[in-house]
Design a protein around this motif. Structure first.
Motif, PDB file in Angstrom:
ATOM      1  N   TRP A 125       0.851  -1.187   0.000  1.00 52.53           N
ATOM      2  CA  TRP A 125       0.000   0.000   0.000  1.00 52.53           C
ATOM      3  C   TRP A 125       0.890   1.241   0.000  1.00 52.53           C
ATOM      4  O   TRP A 125       1.288   1.716   1.042  1.00 52.53           O
ATOM      5  CB  TRP A 125      -0.918  -0.032   1.207  1.00 52.53           C
ATOM      6  CG  TRP A 125      -1.787   1.183   1.424  1.00 52.53           C
ATOM      7  CD1 TRP A 125      -1.973   2.252   0.595  1.00 52.53           C
ATOM      8  CD2 TRP A 125      -2.592   1.446   2.584  1.00 52.53           C
ATOM      9  NE1 TRP A 125      -2.835   3.162   1.151  1.00 52.53           N
ATOM     10  CE2 TRP A 125      -3.229   2.687   2.366  1.00 52.53           C
ATOM     11  CE3 TRP A 125      -2.830   0.749   3.764  1.00 52.53           C
ATOM     12  CZ2 TRP A 125      -4.084   3.252   3.315  1.00 52.53           C
ATOM     13  CZ3 TRP A 125      -3.679   1.306   4.696  1.00 52.53           C
ATOM     14  CH2 TRP A 125      -4.311   2.539   4.476  1.00 52.53           C
ATOM     15  N   ALA A 127       1.833   5.368  -1.124  1.00 51.72           N
ATOM     16  CA  ALA A 127       1.137   6.636  -1.350  1.00 51.72           C
ATOM     17  C   ALA A 127       2.132   7.787  -1.458  1.00 51.72           C
ATOM     18  O   ALA A 127       3.175   7.796  -0.801  1.00 51.72           O
ATOM     19  CB  ALA A 127       0.137   6.912  -0.235  1.00 51.72           C
ATOM     20  N   TRP A 129       1.417  11.810  -1.010  1.00 49.81           N
ATOM     21  CA  TRP A 129       0.271  12.577  -0.563  1.00 49.81           C
ATOM     22  C   TRP A 129       0.723  13.740   0.301  1.00 49.81           C
ATOM     23  O   TRP A 129       1.926  13.959   0.497  1.00 49.81           O
ATOM     24  CB  TRP A 129      -0.715  11.672   0.175  1.00 49.81           C
ATOM     25  CG  TRP A 129      -0.137  10.869   1.334  1.00 49.81           C
ATOM     26  CD1 TRP A 129       0.845   9.928   1.264  1.00 49.81           C
ATOM     27  CD2 TRP A 129      -0.523  10.936   2.708  1.00 49.81           C
ATOM     28  NE1 TRP A 129       1.098   9.398   2.508  1.00 49.81           N
ATOM     29  CE2 TRP A 129       0.269   9.994   3.416  1.00 49.81           C
ATOM     30  CE3 TRP A 129      -1.465  11.676   3.413  1.00 49.81           C
ATOM     31  CZ2 TRP A 129       0.141   9.793   4.804  1.00 49.81           C
ATOM     32  CZ3 TRP A 129      -1.594  11.456   4.780  1.00 49.81           C
ATOM     33  CH2 TRP A 129      -0.800  10.529   5.461  1.00 49.81           C
ATOM     34  N   ASP A 142      -4.476  13.299  -1.548  1.00 47.73           N
ATOM     35  CA  ASP A 142      -3.789  12.104  -2.044  1.00 47.73           C
ATOM     36  C   ASP A 142      -3.609  12.222  -3.556  1.00 47.73           C
ATOM     37  O   ASP A 142      -4.588  12.244  -4.307  1.00 47.73           O
ATOM     38  CB  ASP A 142      -4.606  10.842  -1.726  1.00 47.73           C
ATOM     39  CG  ASP A 142      -4.814  10.647  -0.237  1.00 47.73           C
ATOM     40  OD1 ASP A 142      -3.967  11.112   0.547  1.00 47.73           O
ATOM     41  OD2 ASP A 142      -5.830  10.036   0.145  1.00 47.73           O
ATOM     42  N   GLU A 145      -2.015   6.751  -5.013  1.00 42.72           N
ATOM     43  CA  GLU A 145      -2.317   5.732  -4.009  1.00 42.72           C
ATOM     44  C   GLU A 145      -2.926   4.507  -4.691  1.00 42.72           C
ATOM     45  O   GLU A 145      -3.675   4.626  -5.666  1.00 42.72           O
ATOM     46  CB  GLU A 145      -3.292   6.273  -2.962  1.00 42.72           C
ATOM     47  CG  GLU A 145      -3.546   5.335  -1.813  1.00 42.72           C
ATOM     48  CD  GLU A 145      -4.420   5.941  -0.732  1.00 42.72           C
ATOM     49  OE1 GLU A 145      -4.302   5.528   0.435  1.00 42.72           O
ATOM     50  OE2 GLU A 145      -5.223   6.848  -1.067  1.00 42.72           O
ATOM     51  N   ASN A 153      -4.134   4.268 -10.674  1.00 42.52           N
ATOM     52  CA  ASN A 153      -3.955   5.155  -9.529  1.00 42.52           C
ATOM     53  C   ASN A 153      -5.273   5.804  -9.127  1.00 42.52           C
ATOM     54  O   ASN A 153      -6.132   6.075  -9.967  1.00 42.52           O
ATOM     55  CB  ASN A 153      -2.946   6.251  -9.892  1.00 42.52           C
ATOM     56  CG  ASN A 153      -2.788   7.278  -8.785  1.00 42.52           C
ATOM     57  OD1 ASN A 153      -2.534   6.923  -7.642  1.00 42.52           O
ATOM     58  ND2 ASN A 153      -2.955   8.548  -9.111  1.00 42.52           N
TER      59      ASN A 153
END
Length: 359
Positions: A125, A127, A129, A142, A145, A153
């Motif tokens: 997971w 990201a 952001w 975000d 992600e 995405n």
């Protein structure tokens, strides 16, 4: 009729109180690249107590010694990765990295990131952001992600109640949700998915990566994605100035008409992280959409060979401010409460005018 001196004084005061005209022109004020990429970031240095991931976000010293955050000498690119060499026993967590900028960046900013590879794989997971220090107050944006083996995405906002995505001008028609409140639907946020499979995972790597651009403006928040072959020259040349009006229609857009930026957003820290399983990637129903087995038992535990593709390769992160301003906010200063430098300057001008008039 006012005397010339008073007329001039009133003109100066009125000029000081009129806010600057909204601009699409931005000038670079900070860059993270090359050997100094990891300067001015904080390593979280704790287990993932934020999203319940089966991960330990290591310190800068452990990240360096374990080769989890380093500069690749052959490319001068920053690498941020999950530990894929250690054997993790049952009931233990796997080492990875979460970094956030020391500085915050206020409204009137654009942030770009040039990446050649993004993390992907079952249980992964990642990201890219941003978040205000007092989240959910001050909001979250975000830009990049995804979880597990998804191919596209997703982008979105997470805020206090009252912010919604309305009347968006964007190229994506894949709108997952429009209520940005963290209290709605287990903090799903107002989410848009990029229709391009080159925006995430193996497709992103096969296309040579690409660039994400995020505009944090009074008029709203916009996100562009450009695959490597389609990066505009103003971005590929690493120009010190950009004009977002030349970038075309953003893939995601959250206009101020449905979410007042000054009300729901404060200066943001930029964040890069990779966690494992957790609240988003780990639930059985989500995990089963793209991966077999069980998230923790079949992937986190063991020798780590599952994580060969779980890394960021980043050429640069650049921060731009509206031309003529500087949106860098150090820590939790007055600007973190919603004051920009231009606003402060305007108020100082007004106070000066009043003092001069009374004198």
């Amino acid at each position: 009729m006012l005397c010339p001196q008073v007329t001039l004084l009133l003109a100066v005061c009125l000029t000081a109180t009129i806010p600057p005209v909204a601009a699409t022109g931005y000038t670079m004020v900070k860059t993270f690249a090359g050997s100094t990429f990891f300067n001015d970031w904080q390593f979280y240095n704790n287990y993932d107590n934020l999203t319940n991931g089966d991960a330990i976000f290591v310190s800068s010293s452990v990240a360096a010694s374990s080769h989890l955050a380093y500069i690749d000498p052959s490319t001068n690119h920053a690498i941020i990765k999950v530990d894929n060499t250690s054997t993790v026993p049952y009931n233990q967590k796997r080492n990875t990295v979460r970094i956030s900028t020391n500085d915050n960046f206020s409204v009137g900013s654009v942030w770009t990131v040039d990446m050649l590879h993004v993390p992907y794989g079952c249980s992964v997971w990642p990201a890219w952001w941003s978040q205000a220090p007092a989240w959910p107050t001050g909001g979250e944006i975000d830009t990049f992600e995804g979880v597990n083996m998804v191919t596209n995405n997703q982008m979105g906002l997470h805020t206090l109640a009252g912010c919604k995505q309305v009347s968006q001008v964007q190229s994506s028609t894949l709108i997952n949700s429009t209520d940005c409140s963290y209290l709605t639907n287990s903090n799903e946020g107002c989410i848009t998915t990029n229709p391009s499979t080159a925006s995430y995972g193996a497709g992103f790597a096969q296309a040579g990566g690409g660039m994400f651009v995020k505009e944090f403006a009074e008029t709203g928040i916009s996100i562009w994605f450009f695959s490597r072959a389609n990066i505009p020259s103003v971005l590929s040349s690493n120009s010190s100035t950009i004009d977002t009006s030349t970038l075309g229609t953003p893939v995601g857009n959250w206009p101020a008409a449905g979410c007042n930026i000054d009300t729901f957003f404060a200066p943001q820290n930029l964040i890069l992280d990779i966690t494992l399983c957790g609240d988003f990637a780990g639930p059985a129903n989500i995990f089963a959409e793209t991966c077999p087995g069980t998230c923790y038992n079949d992937y986190v535990v063991g020798n780590g060979s599952n994580y060969a593709t779980a890394y960021f390769e980043i050429a640069s992160v650049n921060v731009f401010s509206e031309t003529g301003t500087n949106t860098i906010v150090a820590g939790n200063s007055a600007s973190a409460l919603g004051f920009s430098l231009s606003t402060l300057a305007s108020w100082l001008g007004v106070i000066g005018c009043i003092w001069l008039f009374l004198a």
